[in-house]
Design a protein around this motif. Structure first.
Motif, PDB file in Angstrom:
ATOM      1  N   VAL A 111       0.835  -1.201   0.000  1.00  0.00           N
ATOM      2  CA  VAL A 111       0.000   0.000   0.000  1.00  0.00           C
ATOM      3  C   VAL A 111       0.870   1.251   0.000  1.00  0.00           C
ATOM      4  N   ALA A 112       1.924   1.243   0.816  1.00  0.00           N
ATOM      5  CA  ALA A 112       2.820   2.398   0.881  1.00  0.00           C
ATOM      6  C   ALA A 112       3.508   2.625  -0.457  1.00  0.00           C
ATOM      7  N   ALA A 142      -2.255   9.572   6.184  1.00  0.00           N
ATOM      8  CA  ALA A 142      -3.659   9.259   6.445  1.00  0.00           C
ATOM      9  C   ALA A 142      -4.214   8.254   5.447  1.00  0.00           C
ATOM     10  N   ALA A 143      -3.873   8.424   4.175  1.00  0.00           N
ATOM     11  CA  ALA A 143      -4.426   7.530   3.148  1.00  0.00           C
ATOM     12  C   ALA A 143      -3.918   6.109   3.332  1.00  0.00           C
ATOM     13  N   ILE A 144      -2.640   5.962   3.656  1.00  0.00           N
ATOM     14  CA  ILE A 144      -2.067   4.634   3.874  1.00  0.00           C
ATOM     15  C   ILE A 144      -2.704   4.002   5.103  1.00  0.00           C
ATOM     16  N   HIS A 145      -2.801   4.778   6.179  1.00  0.00           N
ATOM     17  CA  HIS A 145      -3.373   4.283   7.427  1.00  0.00           C
ATOM     18  C   HIS A 145      -4.807   3.817   7.221  1.00  0.00           C
ATOM     19  N   GLU A 146      -5.602   4.648   6.545  1.00  0.00           N
ATOM     20  CA  GLU A 146      -7.013   4.309   6.344  1.00  0.00           C
ATOM     21  C   GLU A 146      -7.167   3.066   5.483  1.00  0.00           C
ATOM     22  N   LYS A 147      -6.366   2.974   4.425  1.00  0.00           N
ATOM     23  CA  LYS A 147      -6.460   1.831   3.505  1.00  0.00           C
ATOM     24  C   LYS A 147      -6.146   0.528   4.227  1.00  0.00           C
TER      25      LYS A 147
END
Length: 255
Positions: A111-112, A142-147
């Protein structure tokens, strides 16, 4: 650029390999090199622990790699999984692995890599129930964490914390910062039972029996504690630069 840490905590039974880390506090793994694309991650891990635990790790890795139902931390099927033991001794393994995930929500490094693209720098470490990923990135997480958080498999949970500036990531991690509770207890037991006296009052075998662990496990813990003490003495009293190619964990101890 900032360093961020993503920590995934595993409940017992959620992952066969992580279960071994949960069961054995002496088992520890850290990455030496990691590379990732949006579909695959590969790198080299250094794993240290008692001989019997490392033997069990070998068996579990073989089962997981051979299992067609293996999935990543977010549920995507693992379509390709290869590993090679580059070096092995009674207390450590250096393991090269390649894992490719198929369609579906993918694991943290994939994802990262999808969000950051080329130039992503990562490190990882595993101990107990925690699989920690350190990322050096120049954008919001935030986008990585949420995904990742939205898609974690059952039995896994995620926390994220900003650690600071790039030097936090780029410090050499070879020098152990402190003793584990098991290593400290082993050292205390050896001192209390006259292991370092002349003549020696009790052997490793006798002390291991007293404290209720196998000889190999006690020897491993004591070796690690002694290596840590030697490093601290060298750094504090001899002005020895510990930032060298020799990994203290590779030292062969005389039994």
């Amino acid at each position: 650029m900032r360093e961020f840490v993503f920590t995934v905590e595993y409940e017992k039974g959620a992952d066969e390999v992580m279960d071994l880390f949960i069961e054995h506090g002496d088992l520890y793994a850290r990455s030496m090199e990691i590379n990732a694309t949006s579909e695959a991650v590969w790198g080299i891990d250094k794993v240290v622990g008692p001989t019997t635990v490392l033997d069990e790790l070998d068996d579990r890795l073989e089962r997981v790699v051979s299992d067609p139902n293996t999935t990543g931390m977010c549920g995507a099927p693992v379509t390709e999984y290869e590993y090679t033991i580059l070096s092995s001794n009674p207390e450590s393994r250096k393991i090269h692995s390649l894992r490719r995930e198929g369609d579906g929500p993918r694991s943290i490094p994939l994802v990262a890599a999808n969000h950051v693209g080329e130039g992503l720098i990562m490190r990882s470490e595993r101990r107990g129930d925690q699989f920690r990923w350190r990322l050096l990135i120049d954008e919001p997480v935030a986008a990585i964490h949420e995904k990742v958080r939205e898609n974690l498999r059952e039995g896994l949970s995620l926390t994220v914390e900003r650690l600071g500036t790039p030097p936090c990531l780029l410090e050499d991690g070879r020098v152990q910062q402190t003793l584990t509770p098991e290593q400290k207890s082993a050292l205390e037991a050896a001192i209390e039972r006259g292991y370092y006296e002349e003549p020696r009052q009790q052997s490793v075998t006798e002390i291991a029996a007293d404290v209720g662990v196998s000889r190999s496990t006690f020897q491993y813990r004591l070796n690690r504690a002694e290596a840590w003490l030697a490093q601290q003495f060298a750094a504090d009293s001899l002005d020895v630069d510990l930032d060298v190619d020799l990994d203290p964990e590779d030292i062969e101890f005389i039994q």
